[in-house]
Design a protein around this motif. Sequence first.
Motif, PDB file in Angstrom:
ATOM      1  N   HIS A 198      55.732  37.730  41.747  1.00  0.00           N
ATOM      2  CA  HIS A 198      55.554  39.095  42.244  1.00  0.00           C
ATOM      3  C   HIS A 198      54.165  39.263  42.867  1.00  0.00           C
ATOM      4  O   HIS A 198      54.007  39.960  43.872  1.00  0.00           O
ATOM      5  CB  HIS A 198      55.768  40.100  41.120  1.00  0.00           C
ATOM      6  N   SER A 199      53.179  38.598  42.286  1.00  0.00           N
ATOM      7  CA  SER A 199      51.813  38.723  42.808  1.00  0.00           C
ATOM      8  C   SER A 199      51.690  38.163  44.225  1.00  0.00           C
ATOM      9  O   SER A 199      50.865  38.636  45.007  1.00  0.00           O
ATOM     10  CB  SER A 199      50.811  38.040  41.880  1.00  0.00           C
ATOM     11  N   LEU A 200      52.505  37.182  44.570  1.00  0.00           N
ATOM     12  CA  LEU A 200      52.459  36.610  45.922  1.00  0.00           C
ATOM     13  C   LEU A 200      52.764  37.674  46.971  1.00  0.00           C
ATOM     14  O   LEU A 200      52.132  37.723  48.029  1.00  0.00           O
ATOM     15  CB  LEU A 200      53.448  35.449  46.045  1.00  0.00           C
ATOM     16  N   GLN A 201      53.731  38.535  46.668  1.00  0.00           N
ATOM     17  CA  GLN A 201      54.086  39.614  47.601  1.00  0.00           C
ATOM     18  C   GLN A 201      52.941  40.602  47.750  1.00  0.00           C
ATOM     19  O   GLN A 201      52.654  41.076  48.840  1.00  0.00           O
ATOM     20  CB  GLN A 201      55.336  40.349  47.106  1.00  0.00           C
ATOM     21  N   LEU A 202      52.299  40.918  46.645  1.00  0.00           N
ATOM     22  CA  LEU A 202      51.189  41.871  46.681  1.00  0.00           C
ATOM     23  C   LEU A 202      49.986  41.295  47.419  1.00  0.00           C
ATOM     24  O   LEU A 202      49.325  41.996  48.187  1.00  0.00           O
ATOM     25  CB  LEU A 202      50.802  42.290  45.261  1.00  0.00           C
ATOM     26  N   LEU A 203      49.714  40.013  47.194  1.00  0.00           N
ATOM     27  CA  LEU A 203      48.622  39.362  47.919  1.00  0.00           C
ATOM     28  C   LEU A 203      48.914  39.345  49.420  1.00  0.00           C
ATOM     29  O   LEU A 203      48.032  39.613  50.235  1.00  0.00           O
ATOM     30  CB  LEU A 203      48.399  37.938  47.406  1.00  0.00           C
ATOM     31  N   ALA A 204      50.161  39.038  49.773  1.00  0.00           N
ATOM     32  CA  ALA A 204      50.550  39.010  51.184  1.00  0.00           C
ATOM     33  C   ALA A 204      50.430  40.385  51.830  1.00  0.00           C
ATOM     34  O   ALA A 204      50.189  40.495  53.024  1.00  0.00           O
ATOM     35  CB  ALA A 204      51.973  38.481  51.327  1.00  0.00           C
ATOM     36  N   ALA A 205      50.575  41.436  51.015  1.00  0.00           N
ATOM     37  CA  ALA A 205      50.462  42.808  51.527  1.00  0.00           C
ATOM     38  C   ALA A 205      49.003  43.257  51.647  1.00  0.00           C
ATOM     39  O   ALA A 205      48.738  44.380  52.067  1.00  0.00           O
ATOM     40  CB  ALA A 205      51.231  43.767  50.629  1.00  0.00           C
ATOM     41  N   GLY A 206      48.071  42.381  51.245  1.00  0.00           N
ATOM     42  CA  GLY A 206      46.660  42.690  51.422  1.00  0.00           C
ATOM     43  C   GLY A 206      45.965  43.341  50.247  1.00  0.00           C
ATOM     44  O   GLY A 206      44.830  43.790  50.376  1.00  0.00           O
ATOM     45  N   HIS A 207      46.596  43.380  49.092  1.00  0.00           N
ATOM     46  CA  HIS A 207      45.968  43.973  47.912  1.00  0.00           C
ATOM     47  C   HIS A 207      44.858  43.065  47.383  1.00  0.00           C
ATOM     48  O   HIS A 207      44.935  41.841  47.487  1.00  0.00           O
ATOM     49  CB  HIS A 207      46.996  44.211  46.805  1.00  0.00           C
ATOM     50  N   MET A 208      43.851  43.664  46.793  1.00  0.00           N
ATOM     51  CA  MET A 208      42.746  42.911  46.202  1.00  0.00           C
ATOM     52  C   MET A 208      43.235  42.170  44.964  1.00  0.00           C
ATOM     53  O   MET A 208      44.133  42.633  44.255  1.00  0.00           O
ATOM     54  CB  MET A 208      41.597  43.849  45.825  1.00  0.00           C
ATOM     55  N   VAL A 209      42.614  41.024  44.689  1.00  0.00           N
ATOM     56  CA  VAL A 209      43.021  40.179  43.576  1.00  0.00           C
ATOM     57  C   VAL A 209      42.969  40.943  42.253  1.00  0.00           C
ATOM     58  O   VAL A 209      43.896  40.859  41.443  1.00  0.00           O
ATOM     59  CB  VAL A 209      42.151  38.900  43.502  1.00  0.00           C
ATOM     60  N   SER A 210      41.940  41.717  42.018  1.00  0.00           N
ATOM     61  CA  SER A 210      41.826  42.461  40.759  1.00  0.00           C
ATOM     62  C   SER A 210      42.947  43.498  40.627  1.00  0.00           C
ATOM     63  O   SER A 210      43.497  43.694  39.541  1.00  0.00           O
ATOM     64  CB  SER A 210      40.464  43.132  40.643  1.00  0.00           C
ATOM     65  N   ALA A 211      43.299  44.143  41.727  1.00  0.00           N
ATOM     66  CA  ALA A 211      44.379  45.129  41.703  1.00  0.00           C
ATOM     67  C   ALA A 211      45.722  44.450  41.457  1.00  0.00           C
ATOM     68  O   ALA A 211      46.569  44.966  40.718  1.00  0.00           O
ATOM     69  CB  ALA A 211      44.417  45.910  43.008  1.00  0.00           C
ATOM     70  N   VAL A 212      45.922  43.286  42.067  1.00  0.00           N
ATOM     71  CA  VAL A 212      47.161  42.527  41.870  1.00  0.00           C
ATOM     72  C   VAL A 212      47.289  42.113  40.407  1.00  0.00           C
ATOM     73  O   VAL A 212      48.338  42.271  39.790  1.00  0.00           O
ATOM     74  CB  VAL A 212      47.207  41.296  42.803  1.00  0.00           C
ATOM     75  N   ALA A 213      46.197  41.596  39.846  1.00  0.00           N
ATOM     76  CA  ALA A 213      46.208  41.157  38.447  1.00  0.00           C
ATOM     77  C   ALA A 213      46.628  42.294  37.520  1.00  0.00           C
ATOM     78  O   ALA A 213      47.489  42.113  36.653  1.00  0.00           O
ATOM     79  CB  ALA A 213      44.835  40.628  38.052  1.00  0.00           C
ATOM     80  N   ALA A 214      46.049  43.451  37.711  1.00  0.00           N
ATOM     81  CA  ALA A 214      46.374  44.599  36.863  1.00  0.00           C
ATOM     82  C   ALA A 214      47.810  45.059  37.082  1.00  0.00           C
ATOM     83  O   ALA A 214      48.535  45.365  36.130  1.00  0.00           O
ATOM     84  CB  ALA A 214      45.406  45.747  37.144  1.00  0.00           C
ATOM     85  N   ARG A 215      48.231  45.084  38.328  1.00  0.00           N
ATOM     86  CA  ARG A 215      49.567  45.615  38.650  1.00  0.00           C
ATOM     87  C   ARG A 215      50.695  44.744  38.098  1.00  0.00           C
ATOM     88  O   ARG A 215      51.747  45.257  37.732  1.00  0.00           O
ATOM     89  CB  ARG A 215      49.692  45.764  40.160  1.00  0.00           C
ATOM     90  N   VAL A 216      50.484  43.431  38.067  1.00  0.00           N
ATOM     91  CA  VAL A 216      51.549  42.557  37.559  1.00  0.00           C
ATOM     92  C   VAL A 216      51.441  42.296  36.070  1.00  0.00           C
ATOM     93  O   VAL A 216      52.274  41.587  35.500  1.00  0.00           O
ATOM     94  CB  VAL A 216      51.633  41.212  38.342  1.00  0.00           C
ATOM     95  N   GLY A 217      50.429  42.869  35.419  1.00  0.00           N
ATOM     96  CA  GLY A 217      50.388  42.827  33.967  1.00  0.00           C
ATOM     97  C   GLY A 217      49.433  41.860  33.310  1.00  0.00           C
ATOM     98  O   GLY A 217      49.497  41.669  32.094  1.00  0.00           O
ATOM     99  N   PHE A 218      48.529  41.258  34.072  1.00  0.00           N
ATOM    100  CA  PHE A 218      47.544  40.399  33.430  1.00  0.00           C
ATOM    101  C   PHE A 218      46.453  41.265  32.820  1.00  0.00           C
ATOM    102  O   PHE A 218      46.028  42.256  33.412  1.00  0.00           O
ATOM    103  CB  PHE A 218      46.948  39.398  34.441  1.00  0.00           C
ATOM    104  N   VAL A 219      46.005  40.891  31.636  1.00  0.00           N
ATOM    105  CA  VAL A 219      45.002  41.672  30.921  1.00  0.00           C
ATOM    106  C   VAL A 219      43.663  41.624  31.647  1.00  0.00           C
ATOM    107  O   VAL A 219      42.927  42.601  31.667  1.00  0.00           O
ATOM    108  CB  VAL A 219      44.857  41.170  29.463  1.00  0.00           C
TER     109      VAL A 219
END
Length: 171
Positions: free
Chosen positions: A120-141
Amino acid sequence: MLPPYGTGPVCGISSTFVNVSDAQRQLLLSWMRASEVSEEDPAVFAVLCAGHRDVLPLPQPTGRSAATVAGELMRNPGDPRTASEWAESLYTSSTSLRRAFRAETGLAFSEWRTRLRLNHSLQLLAAGHMVSAVAARVGFVSTNGYILAFRRYFGETPGAYVKRSATRTAA
């Protein structure tokens, strides 16, 4: 992804789950329906394999409890509930839920969820989201935990992946 039709060796052949797009699925189905060997067969396989380096195999569970959890997690990969909490909400034991995931997908619950989150994070990264935002959004602590998991599975950091993807897209 094509639905799983079984796992394990059958007649000496073992199955492998492969994630495919809808277009790749249609191509594969039309190719399988053809009764003749074609000169285009190598090209078909090349198209089907294109881009799979970036997606982790994610077999889907088929039993009621594991499939329910998988469906909810696919809708919200950031859901923080543990296997025990999921099991309690489904009126089953955490051992039964964990065994179901292992038996139906070949993966432990935690491994399955990590793969889902990374895919799921691959899609968010491809959409231009920041790494920290992607981490939080997909559930990494933590962002660091996400980066370590990403590197372990994909062999590079999310930032390097984004740069490589941008270069590949531009080419």
